[in-house]
Design a protein around this motif. Structure first.
Motif, PDB file in Angstrom:
ATOM      1  N   ASP A   2      -0.346   6.955 -39.938  1.00 28.66           N
ATOM      2  CA  ASP A   2       0.004   6.340 -40.822  1.00 28.66           C
ATOM      3  C   ASP A   2      -0.464   4.933 -40.414  1.00 28.66           C
ATOM      4  O   ASP A   2      -1.253   4.406 -39.333  1.00 28.66           O
ATOM      5  CB  ASP A   2       2.176   6.114 -40.561  1.00 28.66           C
ATOM      6  CG  ASP A   2       2.645   5.966 -39.414  1.00 28.66           C
ATOM      7  OD1 ASP A   2       1.612   5.206 -38.751  1.00 28.66           O
ATOM      8  OD2 ASP A   2       3.617   6.455 -39.256  1.00 28.66           O
ATOM      9  N   ALA A   3       0.292   3.720 -40.940  1.00 24.06           N
ATOM     10  CA  ALA A   3      -0.739   2.592 -40.892  1.00 24.06           C
ATOM     11  C   ALA A   3      -0.030   2.189 -38.929  1.00 24.06           C
ATOM     12  O   ALA A   3      -1.343   1.295 -37.992  1.00 24.06           O
ATOM     13  CB  ALA A   3      -0.569   1.571 -41.719  1.00 24.06           C
ATOM     14  N   LYS A   4       0.984   2.284 -39.400  1.00 22.89           N
ATOM     15  CA  LYS A   4       1.687   1.511 -37.592  1.00 22.89           C
ATOM     16  C   LYS A   4       1.018   2.632 -36.355  1.00 22.89           C
ATOM     17  O   LYS A   4       0.731   2.144 -35.389  1.00 22.89           O
ATOM     18  CB  LYS A   4       3.209   2.092 -37.696  1.00 22.89           C
ATOM     19  CG  LYS A   4       3.874   1.529 -36.212  1.00 22.89           C
ATOM     20  CD  LYS A   4       5.284   2.173 -35.826  1.00 22.89           C
ATOM     21  CE  LYS A   4       5.843   2.013 -34.740  1.00 22.89           C
ATOM     22  NZ  LYS A   4       5.281   1.781 -33.773  1.00 22.89           N
ATOM     23  N   ALA A   7      -2.529   1.443 -36.042  1.00 27.42           N
ATOM     24  CA  ALA A   7      -2.361  -0.356 -35.026  1.00 27.42           C
ATOM     25  C   ALA A   7      -1.603   0.095 -33.813  1.00 27.42           C
ATOM     26  O   ALA A   7      -2.649  -0.097 -32.636  1.00 27.42           O
ATOM     27  CB  ALA A   7      -0.933  -1.031 -36.144  1.00 27.42           C
TER      28      ALA A   7
END
Length: 104
Positions: A2-4, A7
């Motif tokens: 996912d995006a987390k 990041a």
């Protein structure tokens, strides 16, 4: 996943799995440290190269000379397969034939 996670890979590379670290920190020696399969490294070289990895790729080739084939594409940008279609295709086919021959 996912995006987390993505990041975290970029912002906290020392707190993620080794493979994620190697992508964020661009450390091929981490990815290839336990190499046991043939690998073809296609290395585009052009003026003003953003990520010049010729030395690192040559080092990897020397670490695993029987497994790594390092092909340099002079005066070529990142999209080798668009800029040098014929050489790209010939290089891939040659590599695949070597791998096939070594298995027979």
């Amino acid at each position: 996943a996912d995006a987390k996670q993505f990041a975290d890979n970029i912002r906290r590379p020392t707190q993620v799995p080794l493979f994620a670290q190697s992508m964020a920190m661009i450390e091929p020696k981490i990815i290839f440290r336990n190499l046991y399969v043939p690998v073809l490294i296609l290395d585009p070289i052009s003026e003003g190269e953003l990520f010049p990895f010729e030395k690192e790729n040559d080092f990897l080739k020397k670490q695993h000379p029987h497994l790594i084939q390092h092909e340099i594409f002079e005066n070529t940008g990142h999209n080798i397969h668009y800029e040098r279609k014929e050489k790209f295709t010939q290089t891939i086919l040659s590599f695949l034939n070597k791998v096939k021959s070594s298995k027979e």
